[in-house]
Design a protein around this motif. Structure first.
Motif, short mmCIF file in Angstrom:
data_model
loop_
_atom_site.label_atom_id
_atom_site.label_comp_id
_atom_site.label_asym_id
_atom_site.label_seq_id
_atom_site.Cartn_x
_atom_site.Cartn_y
_atom_site.Cartn_z
N ASP A 1 -6.00 -52.49 -6.87
CA ASP A 1 -5.79 -52.34 -8.30
C ASP A 1 -5.59 -50.85 -8.60
O ASP A 1 -6.49 -50.04 -8.39
N PHE A 2 -4.40 -50.51 -9.02
CA PHE A 2 -4.11 -49.11 -9.37
C PHE A 2 -3.92 -48.99 -10.88
O PHE A 2 -3.28 -49.85 -11.49
N ASP A 3 -4.43 -47.93 -11.43
CA ASP A 3 -4.28 -47.72 -12.87
C ASP A 3 -4.11 -46.22 -13.09
O ASP A 3 -5.04 -45.45 -12.86
N VAL A 4 -2.94 -45.82 -13.45
CA VAL A 4 -2.66 -44.38 -13.54
C VAL A 4 -2.17 -44.03 -14.94
O VAL A 4 -1.26 -44.67 -15.47
N ASP A 5 -2.79 -43.02 -15.53
CA ASP A 5 -2.37 -42.51 -16.84
C ASP A 5 -1.60 -41.22 -16.66
O ASP A 5 -2.16 -40.22 -16.19
#
Lengths: 248, 306
Positions: free
Chosen positions: B200-204
């Motif tokens: 699970d990747f979550d990049v801002d």
């Protein structure tokens, strides 16, 4: 020596007959297979390599019946096959494929010489991935280099000239000649190119799934080129292609 | 003391035959098994919770930190919080990794929560490798969490690999990027048997001119299942790319769910996902070189994950 006896092939699904009663002996240095597109040339190459199993007849390699042998078994008995449309592999590098082809870890020198034979600078290519970053022409040459690395007694090339226009025919022909010197085997080339047909000892014309003509170059080639105005589909296709190239 | 099994685990996860040069912290079965610091890199044990703080001085160049974790006891549940403070303009490599050898019937679990703070123009290569072995019936479970905060102009490249032996894993990675920062994540996973892996990747992407590239290559064999979830949020004039490329074999199953959110008209975001079996013509090509079908398959998979 490769021998095809009454070889036939029909597709699994709709039983369409692609090859019919092919009788052919390959014992010369260079045997060229030509004929119109859709006539069954590539199917014949695949039947010889074991990718398609013939539905009739027998295939013999140096007298041994290989009709029912697998692709791998035939490869190990000494059949090499350069695809018309080479395959791309994400992650595998040129050197990996050369190593697999040679059946051992090739030295940098050997890998270098295979690649330079086909006009590629080894230093630039050896670590390249065989993926979409390579052009069709580059892939085609790597495909030929793999057959060089194998050095088997029967080498099949399916339209090796396609996409190599930046290189030269003369070099391609030199590759075949050198390959013969090293392997003393038989080289089977599917081609429409007059310059390739010109080096063939024997020319086979395949049309509508059967052998339309077979004989020494001196006998077959003039008829193929001379009948440009004739109604023969094989000849007109050939002539179109030859003219297409020479007009470039 | 480190025994033969633990030595092998160290070799698998950190490619270490002996103690590394430079800074290191080795954790074996939940305990500290070795530590070394340098003039520029300090490692301090946390006092409020399990884990360590790693401080890398601004401007530190060409140094490395090894922080392998190995577990050879059965039934051990290990949780650590490791924080990495990387000073401005530093250029370093951090090699983490976790190896589990479980020969018993209890489940082994290692959950590592790694938080990175990269200063201005700092540069980091972070390599993480997960490996499991052992014949016991106990499961080998790893849930790594990676949180990255990239300062202005910081660059981070993360290579994360899990090739075999982990039964269950939830890999969470999240990040936020300031102006001009760049984050590259390369993930390689292979699952076999009944294994289950979720990434699970979550990049801002917060600052103008920052970029993220998340690339995953995976192979799911046997009855294993994988889920790939990737969210890139473009909140500025930024560039984001996420790609999932998976090979499925046998009864393997892969779910790919790349998501993009553009909150800024100048955000340029791309996602790609491809799942499929090995192409028949690839197998045939290698078989015409004399390989058996199985050998051809292995070569293709190894190359794909190389």
């Amino acid at each position: 020596m490769l021998e095809l006896r009454h070889v036939g092939y029909e597709t699994d699904d709709n039983k369409k007959e692609i090859l019919h009663d092919i009788n052919l002996t390959v014992q010369d240095r260079f045997v060229a297979i030509t004929g119109p597109n859709g006539g069954g040339k590539s199917t014949l190459a695949k039947v010889i390599a074991g990718i398609y199993q013939p539905t009739a007849g027998q295939i013999l390699l140096d007298g041994q019946d290989i009709t029912h042998l697998s692709i791998t078994e035939r490869a190990n008995l000494g059949i090499s096959y350069a695809f018309q449309q080479p395959v791309r592999f994400k992650g595998l590098q040129v050197k990996d494929l050369l190593n697999l082809a040679a059946g051992k870890n090739t030295s940098v020198n050997d890998a270098c010489s295979y690649l330079s034979e086909v006009g590629l600078c080894a230093r630039d290519y050896i670590d390249r991935e065989v993926n979409a970053s390579l052009s069709g022409g580059e892939l085609k040459r790597i495909e030929i280099a793999m057959v060089l690395a194998r050095g088997t007694k029967l080498s099949i090339f399916d339209e090796p000239e396609a996409g190599i226009d930046l290189w030269s025919f003369q070099n391609l022909i030199r590759v075949f000649e050198k390959m013969y010197e090293q392997t003393k085997g038989n080289i089977l080339i599917i081609s429409h190119q007059e310059r390739i047909l010109n080096i063939a000892d024997t020319i086979v014309v395949i049309k509508d799934g059967h052998v339309e003509k077979i004989g020494p170059r001196a006998e077959i080639l003039p008829a193929l080129l001379g009948s440009a105005d004739a109604t023969s589909a094989a000849c007109s296709v050939l002539t179109d292609k030859v003219e297409g190239v020479s007009n470039k | 003391m480190i025994d033969a099994i633990e030595k092998n685990l160290l070799k698998e996860v950190a490619e270490l035959d002996s103690l590394p040069v430079g800074a290191y912290n080795i954790r074996a079965n939940g305990q500290l098994a070795g530590r070394s610091t340098t003039a520029n890199i300090d490692i301090v044990t946390k006092t409020d919770k399990p884990g360590i703080d790693i401080f890398i001085k601004p401007g530190t160049k060409n140094e490395s930190v090894h922080i392998p974790v190995i577990i050879s006891q059965t039934g051990l549940k290990d949780l650590v919080y490791n924080d990495f403070h990387i000073g401005d303009d530093a250029d370093v490599t951090i090699i983490a990794g976790c190896g589990i050898h479980n020969c018993g019937n209890g489940d082994d679990q290692h959950d590592g929560i790694h938080t990175f703070y990269l200063g201005k123009n700092a540069k980091l290569r972070y390599v993480e490798k997960h490996y499991g072995e052992g014949e016991g019936r106990g499961k080998r479970v790893m849930n790594p969490t990676t949180i990255v905060h990239l300062g202005e102009g910081a660059q981070m490249e993360m290579e994360t690999t899990q090739i075999s032996g982990i039964d269950d894993t939830l890999r969470k990675t999240s990040g936020d990027l300031a102006a001009g920062a760049s984050l590259v994540i390369k993930e390689k996973i292979m699952t076999t048997g009944d294994q289950h892996a979720v990434t699970d990747f979550d990049v801002d992407l917060n600052g103008d001119g920052c970029s993220a590239n998340v690339v995953s290559r995976s192979v799911a064999k046997d009855n294993s299942k994988q889920e790939f979830i990737s969210r890139i949020n473009g909140n500025s004039a930024c560039a984001g790319h996420t790609e999932c490329d998976a090979i499925i074999m046998d009864h393997g199953c892969v779910l790919a769910s790349p998501q993009l959110t553009a909150n800024n008209v100048d955000a340029s975001l791309i996602h790609e996902a491809a799942i499929g079996k090995i192409a028949g013509e690839q197998l045939i090509k290698l078989m015409t070189l004399g390989l058996t079908e199985k050998e051809a398959e292995d070569q293709i998979v190894n190359g794909f994950l190389k």
